[in-house]
Scaffold this active site. Structure first.
Site, PDB file in Angstrom:
ATOM      1  N   ARG A 120      64.776  10.481  66.339  1.00  0.00           N
ATOM      2  CA  ARG A 120      63.879  11.459  65.705  1.00  0.00           C
ATOM      3  C   ARG A 120      63.794  12.695  66.596  1.00  0.00           C
ATOM      4  NH1 ARG A 120      59.455   7.856  62.345  1.00  0.00           N
ATOM      5  NH2 ARG A 120      60.477   8.406  60.403  1.00  0.00           N
ATOM      6  N   GLN A 125      66.831  15.835  62.370  1.00  0.00           N
ATOM      7  CA  GLN A 125      65.767  15.788  61.355  1.00  0.00           C
ATOM      8  C   GLN A 125      66.333  15.724  59.933  1.00  0.00           C
ATOM      9  OE1 GLN A 125      62.963  18.987  61.972  1.00  0.00           O
ATOM     10  NE2 GLN A 125      61.458  17.561  62.807  1.00  0.00           N
ATOM     11  N   ASP A 128      67.174  12.189  58.844  1.00  0.00           N
ATOM     12  CA  ASP A 128      66.124  11.184  59.056  1.00  0.00           C
ATOM     13  C   ASP A 128      65.770  10.488  57.732  1.00  0.00           C
ATOM     14  OD1 ASP A 128      63.818   9.754  59.617  1.00  0.00           O
ATOM     15  OD2 ASP A 128      62.864  11.375  60.742  1.00  0.00           O
ATOM     16  N   SER A 131      62.108   9.201  57.287  1.00  0.00           N
ATOM     17  CA  SER A 131      61.153  10.217  56.845  1.00  0.00           C
ATOM     18  C   SER A 131      61.377  10.595  55.390  1.00  0.00           C
ATOM     19  CB  SER A 131      61.249  11.464  57.717  1.00  0.00           C
ATOM     20  OG  SER A 131      60.728  11.193  58.993  1.00  0.00           O
ATOM     21  N   TYR A 228      55.286   6.393  68.222  1.00  0.00           N
ATOM     22  CA  TYR A 228      54.941   5.264  67.349  1.00  0.00           C
ATOM     23  C   TYR A 228      53.669   4.574  67.826  1.00  0.00           C
ATOM     24  CZ  TYR A 228      59.433   5.586  65.024  1.00  0.00           C
ATOM     25  OH  TYR A 228      60.499   6.019  64.284  1.00  0.00           O
TER      26      TYR A 228
HETATM   27  P1  NAD Z   1      55.474   4.033  60.929  1.00  0.00           P
HETATM   28  O1  NAD Z   1      56.066   3.911  59.574  1.00  0.00           O
HETATM   29  O2  NAD Z   1      56.090   3.301  62.066  1.00  0.00           O
HETATM   30  O3  NAD Z   1      53.915   3.580  60.876  1.00  0.00           O
HETATM   31  C1  NAD Z   1      53.025   4.137  59.927  1.00  0.00           C
HETATM   32  C2  NAD Z   1      51.702   4.434  60.602  1.00  0.00           C
HETATM   33  O4  NAD Z   1      50.955   3.228  60.795  1.00  0.00           O
HETATM   34  C3  NAD Z   1      51.805   5.104  61.964  1.00  0.00           C
HETATM   35  O5  NAD Z   1      51.133   6.336  61.925  1.00  0.00           O
HETATM   36  C4  NAD Z   1      51.095   4.100  62.887  1.00  0.00           C
HETATM   37  O6  NAD Z   1      50.413   4.745  63.948  1.00  0.00           O
HETATM   38  C5  NAD Z   1      50.157   3.418  61.934  1.00  0.00           C
HETATM   39  N1  NAD Z   1      49.569   2.156  62.427  1.00  0.00           N
HETATM   40  C6  NAD Z   1      50.142   1.163  63.146  1.00  0.00           C
HETATM   41  N2  NAD Z   1      49.259   0.180  63.405  1.00  0.00           N
HETATM   42  C7  NAD Z   1      48.073   0.549  62.839  1.00  0.00           C
HETATM   43  C8  NAD Z   1      46.782  -0.049  62.766  1.00  0.00           C
HETATM   44  N3  NAD Z   1      46.516  -1.210  63.350  1.00  0.00           N
HETATM   45  N4  NAD Z   1      45.818   0.629  62.103  1.00  0.00           N
HETATM   46  C9  NAD Z   1      46.072   1.818  61.529  1.00  0.00           C
HETATM   47  N5  NAD Z   1      47.283   2.432  61.554  1.00  0.00           N
HETATM   48  C10 NAD Z   1      48.263   1.803  62.212  1.00  0.00           C
HETATM   49  O7  NAD Z   1      55.339   5.564  61.328  1.00  0.00           O
HETATM   50  P2  NAD Z   1      56.241   6.809  60.889  1.00  0.00           P
HETATM   51  O8  NAD Z   1      55.842   7.287  59.580  1.00  0.00           O
HETATM   52  O9  NAD Z   1      57.664   6.459  61.090  1.00  0.00           O
HETATM   53  O10 NAD Z   1      55.794   7.885  61.977  1.00  0.00           O
HETATM   54  C11 NAD Z   1      55.724   7.556  63.342  1.00  0.00           C
HETATM   55  C12 NAD Z   1      55.691   8.816  64.177  1.00  0.00           C
HETATM   56  O11 NAD Z   1      56.945   9.469  64.180  1.00  0.00           O
HETATM   57  C13 NAD Z   1      54.698   9.854  63.730  1.00  0.00           C
HETATM   58  O12 NAD Z   1      54.120  10.432  64.887  1.00  0.00           O
HETATM   59  C14 NAD Z   1      55.541  10.855  63.039  1.00  0.00           C
HETATM   60  O13 NAD Z   1      54.939  12.135  62.977  1.00  0.00           O
HETATM   61  C15 NAD Z   1      56.736  10.828  63.938  1.00  0.00           C
HETATM   62  N6  NAD Z   1      57.930  11.407  63.305  1.00  0.00           N
HETATM   63  C16 NAD Z   1      58.665  12.326  64.023  1.00  0.00           C
HETATM   64  C17 NAD Z   1      59.797  12.887  63.467  1.00  0.00           C
HETATM   65  C18 NAD Z   1      60.618  13.900  64.211  1.00  0.00           C
HETATM   66  O14 NAD Z   1      60.182  14.397  65.225  1.00  0.00           O
HETATM   67  N7  NAD Z   1      61.810  14.195  63.760  1.00  0.00           N
HETATM   68  C19 NAD Z   1      60.192  12.502  62.195  1.00  0.00           C
HETATM   69  C20 NAD Z   1      59.431  11.583  61.510  1.00  0.00           C
HETATM   70  C21 NAD Z   1      58.306  11.030  62.085  1.00  0.00           C
END
Ligand code: NAD
Length: 377
Positions: A120, A125, A128, A131, A228
């Site tokens: 990521r 991007q 991805d 996403s 994460y």
């Molecule tokens: P994910 O699908 O792994 O998880 C979904 C959400 O569930 C996360 O926000 C996590 O914190 C939350 N979670 C886990 N345990 C929990 C609990 N007990 N109670 C409540 N919530 C809980 O996450 P994702 O959608 O893949 O995103 C993860 C991170 O990656 C985010 O910070 C996102 O912004 C980031 N991201 C970055 C890029 C990039 O830089 N290119 C791209 C996509 C996502």
């Protein structure tokens, strides 16, 4: 070189690894593109549109001649004998827990890349898939909730009386959760959200929703360097459960999206909690494929428990297949472009490239990814 886009073999998978737009791009990269007849039908792309973009329509057996194969799901082991030795397969291979299937891909002499492992980073991007698909799943979850909910979402002031706005609670605010917040807001819901990562608080506020969480010392340190969630302590989970239990009793719709990489999904909503919701409330569990956030959620089913409808649809991005395929195909072609030498217009994989290193699972008859180094033994 020949690039083949097959029809997915799993009946539950409506998406496809190409679109007319990406076929045009693949042709300019130097590929002879063959699309299997009917591959795009479930994503609303007729064969004629692929032909208009420059592809040929082929049969299942044409996979034999393919140097590159763009898929959605991992090929079934039985399918692999139809593939050419040395072929490149790019798909979402879902390798964890499927080590034997990955070994079979290696044994077939295929070089396989798994798109879920794309780093990521800014450069990647556009590739991805987590996403692009999670964003659509978050949107579709709200649409599904609205369809299951026997009341209106927005507040309406009518001559016949006032309809109150639905209260929507989003648990887990990653990519899917953020889109769910935005979509529920557009439909007029009163939206609150929770997550264990402190960075989320501002994002929730910027979307016009209210943030709810136990903000103790553990919470302040709950994000990994990769962005994460960590698995929280038993004590934190208990405090979190007590806080959300009161909140849940007053909600109409809950959408859960919480995941922890490499771990089962955390259990966030118990039957005891939703038994206090009023009849007709709806809970959508987007984590159901990974064990579920909601007690009683059944993968692939809509059930009703204590008057609350619990939705456990699988492949939620696939429920909006035309858009999901459009974006997924774009993710794939962006990665393919990095594998092609622009001068010679031929595939030339640079195994030192960080994108290749992160995503290549099998090559030269072996499982080569460090995360699966011991799987072959
Ligand atoms: P994910 O699908 O792994 O998880 C979904 C959400 O569930 C996360 O926000 C996590 O914190 C939350 N979670 C886990 N345990 C929990 C609990 N007990 N109670 C409540 N919530 C809980 O996450 P994702 O959608 O893949 O995103 C993860 C991170 O990656 C985010 O910070 C996102 O912004 C980031 N991201 C970055 C890029 C990039 O830089 N290119 C791209 C996509 C996502």
């Amino acid at each position: 070189q020949t690039l083949f886009i097959p029809k997915e073999t799993e009946a539950s998978e409506p998406r496809v690894g190409g679109s007319p737009e990406t076929v045009k791009k693949l042709i300019t990269l130097g590929f002879d593109v063959i699309v299997e007849a009917g591959a795009g039908v479930d994503s609303r792309i007729p064969d004629a549109e692929f032909v208009a973009a420059g592809a040929r329509i082929g049969k299942t057996a044409d996979i034999k001649g393919a140097d590159v194969i763009l898929k959605v799901r991992r090929p079934a082991t039985a399918e692999l004998k139809a593939y050419k030795q040395g072929a490149i397969v790019i798909a979402m291979l879902d390798p964890y827990g499927n080590e034997a299937a990955i070994q079979a891909i290696a044994d077939a002499g295929i070089t396989a890349f798994t798109m879920e492992f794309m780093p990521r980073i800014t450069r990647a991007q556009v590739m991805d898939v987590l996403s692009s698909q999670a964003n659509l799943a978050g949107y579709q979850a709200v649409i599904d909730a609205a369809a299951e909910y026997d009341r209106a979402l927005p507040m309406m002031m009518t001559a016949a009386g006032t309809v109150p706005a639905a209260k929507v609670f989003i648990m887990g605010v990653g990519v899917a959760g953020l889109q769910a917040i935005a979509t529920a807001r557009r439909l007029g819901g009163v939206v609150t959200a929770t997550d264990v990562r402190p960075a989320v608080k501002e994002q929730v506020a910027s979307l016009g929703a209210k943030f709810l969480a136990v903000e103790d010392e553990e919470f302040k340190a709950a994000e990994t360097a990769g962005g994460y969630a960590k698995e929280m302590s038993k004590e934190y989970q208990a405090k979190q459960a007590a806080l959300v239990a009161e909140h849940i009793a007053k909600q109409d719709i809950i959408i859960t999206t919480a995941l922890i990489p490499g771990r089962p999904a955390p259990r966030l909503v118990t039957r005891e909690m939703y038994a206090r919701m009023r009849p007709g409330s709806v809970i959508i569990d987007l984590a159901v494929e990974r064990g579920g956030n909601v007690e009683g959620a059944v993968a692939g089913m809509v059930t009703e428990v204590d008057g609350v409808r619990i939705v456990g649809h699988l492949n939620v991005a696939g429920r909006i297949a035309a858009t999901a395929s459009q974006l997924y195909a774009k993710n794939l072609v962006a990665f393919v472009e990095t594998l092609v030498d622009k001068e010679t217009k031929s595939v030339n994989i640079n195994f030192d490239d960080e994108l290749v290193k992160a995503t290549v699972l099998t090559h030269g008859g072996k499982v080569v990814h460090p995360n699966f180094a011991n799987a072959a033994a």
